[in-house]
Design an enzyme around this catalytic site. Structure first.
Site, short mmCIF file in Angstrom:
data_model
loop_
_atom_site.label_atom_id
_atom_site.label_comp_id
_atom_site.label_asym_id
_atom_site.label_seq_id
_atom_site.Cartn_x
_atom_site.Cartn_y
_atom_site.Cartn_z
N LYS A 138 5.33 6.47 -11.40
CA LYS A 138 4.71 7.80 -11.55
C LYS A 138 5.43 8.63 -12.61
CE LYS A 138 3.91 8.65 -6.86
NZ LYS A 138 4.94 9.24 -6.07
N GLU B 271 4.88 10.50 -2.29
CA GLU B 271 5.43 11.79 -2.68
C GLU B 271 4.40 12.44 -3.61
OE1 GLU B 271 9.21 11.59 -4.67
OE2 GLU B 271 9.27 13.77 -4.90
N ARG C 43 7.39 -5.02 -4.04
CA ARG C 43 6.50 -4.10 -4.75
C ARG C 43 5.66 -4.89 -5.74
NH1 ARG C 43 8.70 0.25 -6.53
NH2 ARG C 43 7.46 0.56 -8.38
P1 ATP Z 1 6.84 5.76 -8.24
O1 ATP Z 1 8.14 5.24 -8.75
O2 ATP Z 1 5.69 5.25 -8.99
O3 ATP Z 1 6.81 7.23 -8.08
P2 ATP Z 1 7.40 5.66 -5.52
O4 ATP Z 1 7.74 4.52 -4.64
O5 ATP Z 1 8.46 6.63 -5.82
O6 ATP Z 1 6.72 5.11 -6.80
P3 ATP Z 1 5.94 7.04 -3.55
O7 ATP Z 1 4.98 8.12 -3.70
O8 ATP Z 1 7.24 7.34 -2.91
O9 ATP Z 1 6.17 6.46 -4.97
O10 ATP Z 1 5.28 5.77 -2.88
C1 ATP Z 1 4.51 5.78 -1.72
C2 ATP Z 1 4.46 4.40 -1.15
O11 ATP Z 1 3.93 3.49 -2.10
C3 ATP Z 1 5.84 3.90 -0.79
O12 ATP Z 1 5.79 3.36 0.51
C4 ATP Z 1 6.14 2.87 -1.83
O13 ATP Z 1 6.93 1.86 -1.29
C5 ATP Z 1 4.76 2.37 -2.21
N1 ATP Z 1 4.77 1.89 -3.59
C6 ATP Z 1 5.08 2.57 -4.71
N2 ATP Z 1 5.02 1.79 -5.79
C7 ATP Z 1 4.65 0.56 -5.36
C8 ATP Z 1 4.42 -0.71 -6.00
N3 ATP Z 1 4.58 -0.86 -7.31
N4 ATP Z 1 4.05 -1.74 -5.22
C9 ATP Z 1 3.89 -1.60 -3.90
N5 ATP Z 1 4.10 -0.45 -3.24
C10 ATP Z 1 4.47 0.62 -3.95
MG MG Z 2 9.31 8.02 -4.54
#
Ligand code: ATP
Ligand code: MG
Length: 556
Positions: free
Chosen positions: A270, A34, A260
């Site tokens: 993020k 995102e 994760r």
């Molecule tokens: P954040 O909470 O940091 O915003 P998010 O999952 O909401 O993380 P996205 O931009 O939606 O962020 O993530 C893109 C991809 O990265 C998704 O497929 C998510 O599963 C993966 N991802 C995010 N954080 C992790 C993590 N800590 N370990 C492994 N994969 C991750």
């Molecule tokens: Mg997200």
């Protein structure tokens, strides 16, 4: 197959089986961030996994921005994410995709579900919807709007779309089962009203699809075969499958989940990282203390070290916390093997070599790397006035040789790659501070063992006073003092390390270092691993960031 001898991880096994059995002809994965912030080390794991599988199995990986939350998303995040993925060494298949590219199709599919009696417009507000939802132990209650006619829902959906209904006053919900043990199947929301401008579609839409309604359908449109996400989406998989099954989608993707990355002493969210930026607790998203990919890069981490780390931690389905020491190990190992050596004196003490000609310069060659002759040699000008590290000299000659392998008054030490010297006399200012040190050199000791009777205490680094350049050195340390920052009732800001940055303005570097290119990494001998700052380093004003210390001296 993977290049190493390692056994396949569970996803490699699934892909290998699917190719073997003919379930798929070719692998297509996707990385779906995102654009609401910069990518962090957790994303690096997902990137290495998705792009890595594509590479290993001759498939492709799409980069798709999941831009369904217009309030939080910005174009600059799109650009930073593209840059980070490329820097990590991966290339997506064809053009970049955006969830917003599919808004028209998704809307048609929403209408289709309504026509099929599988979705309805619900006018419960958020509070009422929660109350109707039930709990893990209690079934939910049907919405009073659940059985309205498809035509009425279609009309209302259209009114939602064109902005005639207020935010929060209506949603589109799937009609599944309010008694399902899986809360995600209790008539989940597919569309909500949001009257904010979108970074790509502007004001065209007043409604935006939920993650659940968007994600699987985007996968299907793109022909993604394996939609890999983190474990918290496991309970969403039945909904993912339900939608794929109910809609006239062009392909049948399957969702798989993996654990994760959680890293000790590190914040991987993020939203929280954005708070550190907004509250100016760090110097932007790419502050070298940030666990963002751009922060790690500016700190001196290499893409290959980050990939090696991701490889080391592997891919499993069990959650846990990875020791940040593993990430530090990966970069230390890379730099130890690859970084040229150089000398930098952080806190200079001037020494005068009394038996070396005033104005004389002797060029001493030193290898750029002790084990890699192909990296060549560097020339170190030796002059009458030099700098050594203040902490490498002591007046106290009763210090034991074991404990203090440096220079003491009246004794010998070797200057790295150069002469053995003896400390003869200190010069002090009125307030007693040592301002200079007079030394003598032992002739013919460059590259030679010490003569009989002379026992240097150790080897210390040095630079020429007249030929070295002044540099700024940023000594970075961990941003958080807690292994699990922000856990429990504590706010993460209470765990911030107050000494995570120490700026040294008057360091002295060997002359060649000023010409380092930004992002070039070095081992400053005896001091640590450093990188020329990609934002501010120049030949006129050299700036180096400490990547990591020489040894693992962790306080763990
Ligand atoms: P954040 O909470 O940091 O915003 P998010 O999952 O909401 O993380 P996205 O931009 O939606 O962020 O993530 C893109 C991809 O990265 C998704 O497929 C998510 O599963 C993966 N991802 C995010 N954080 C992790 C993590 N800590 N370990 C492994 N994969 C991750
Ligand atoms: Mg997200």
């Amino acid at each position: 197959m993977s290049e190493t001898e390692k056994p396949l991880n569970f996803l490699q096994q699934i892909v290998a089986d699917d190719l073997e059995s003919g379930r798929i002809d070719a692998l297509l994965t996707r990385f779906p961030p995102e654009p609401n912030g910069y990518l962090h080390i957790g994303h690096a794991k997902a990137i290495c996994l998705n792009f890595g599988l594509a590479r290993e199995y001759n498939g492709g990986c799409n980069l798709r921005f999941d831009d369904t939350n217009p309030e939080k998303e910005e174009e600059r995040y799109v650009r930073s994410i593209e840059e980070d993925v490329r820097w990590l060494g991966f290339e997506w298949r064809a053009e970049v995709r955006f969830a917003s590219d599919y808004f028209d199709t998704l809307y048609q599919w929403a209408q289709y579900l309504v026509e099929q009696g599988k979705a309805y417009v619900c006018e419960l507000d958020a509070q009422a919807m929660r109350e109707h939802r039930g709990t893990l132990t209690e079934a939910g209650v049907n919405s009073p709007y659940r059985d309205r006619s498809p035509q009425q829902s279609l009309d209302l959906l259209e009114q939602m779309r064109v902005g005639k209904i207020d935010e929060g006053a209506a949603t589109l919900r799937a009609k599944i089962d309010m008694a399902s043990p899986n809360l995600n199947l209790r008539d989940p929301v597919l569309y909500r009203i949001k009257k904010s401008s979108h970074h790509r579609t502007g004001d065209k839409w007043n409604i935006y699809p939920s993650y659940d309604f968007a994600h699987g359908q985007e996968d299907a449109i793109e022909g993604v075969t394996h939609s890999i996400c983190t474990l918290e989406f496991e309970d969403h998989r039945p909904l993912y499958d339900w939608l794929i099954n109910e809609l006239p989608v062009p392909s049948t993707p399957v969702q798989y989940e993996f654990a994760r990355l959680n890293l000790s002493y590190t914040m991987t969210s993020k939203r929280k990282l954005r708070r550190l930026v907004d509250e100016e607790r760090v110097d932007g998203w790419d502050d070298p203390r940030m666990p963002t990919i751009s922060g790690l890069r500016r700190r001196g981490y290499t893409a290959s070290a980050i990939r090696a780390f991701c490889d080391m931690i592997g891919v499993t389905r069990s959650d846990g916390v990875v020791d940040v020491g593993m990430l530090e190990f990966a970069i230390r190992d890379d730099l130890n093997k690859n970084a040229p050596r150089a000398m930098c004196v952080l806190s200079p003490l001037k020494i005068i070599v009394s038996n070396f000609a005033d104005g004389g310069v002797e060029l001493i060659s030193a290898p750029a790397h002790p084990d890699r002759s192909e990296l060549g040699e560097r020339e170190l000008p030796f002059t009458r006035e030099l700098y050594i590290e203040r902490t490498d000299f002591s007046e106290d000659n009763t210090l034991s040789r074991k404990k203090f392998k440096r220079l003491v008054l009246g004794e010998y030490v070797r200057l790295r790659g150069a002469y053995i010297i003896k400390a003869e006399r200190v010069v002090k200012s009125e307030n007693g501070e040592i301002t200079e040190l007079e030394v003598s050199l032992v002739a013919d000791t460059v590259g030679q063992s010490p003569p009989e009777g002379i026992r240097p205490r150790g080897v210390i680094h040095w630079v020429s006073a007249s030929h070295s350049k002044t540099a700024t050195v940023n000594l970075y340390d961990r941003l958080f003092l807690s292994e699990t920052p922000g856990s429990g009732d504590q706010d993460m800001t209470e765990h911030i390390n107050p000494d995570s940055l120490q700026v040294l303005e008057n360091c002295r570097i060997e002359p060649g270092l000023a010409r380092a290119t930004p992002e070039q990494g070095f081992q400053f001998e005896r001091v640590g691993y450093f990188v020329a700052d990609r934002r501010s380093h120049s030949e006129q004003h050299p700036v180096f960031n400490r990547t990591i210390g020489l040894k693992d001296t962790a306080r763990r």
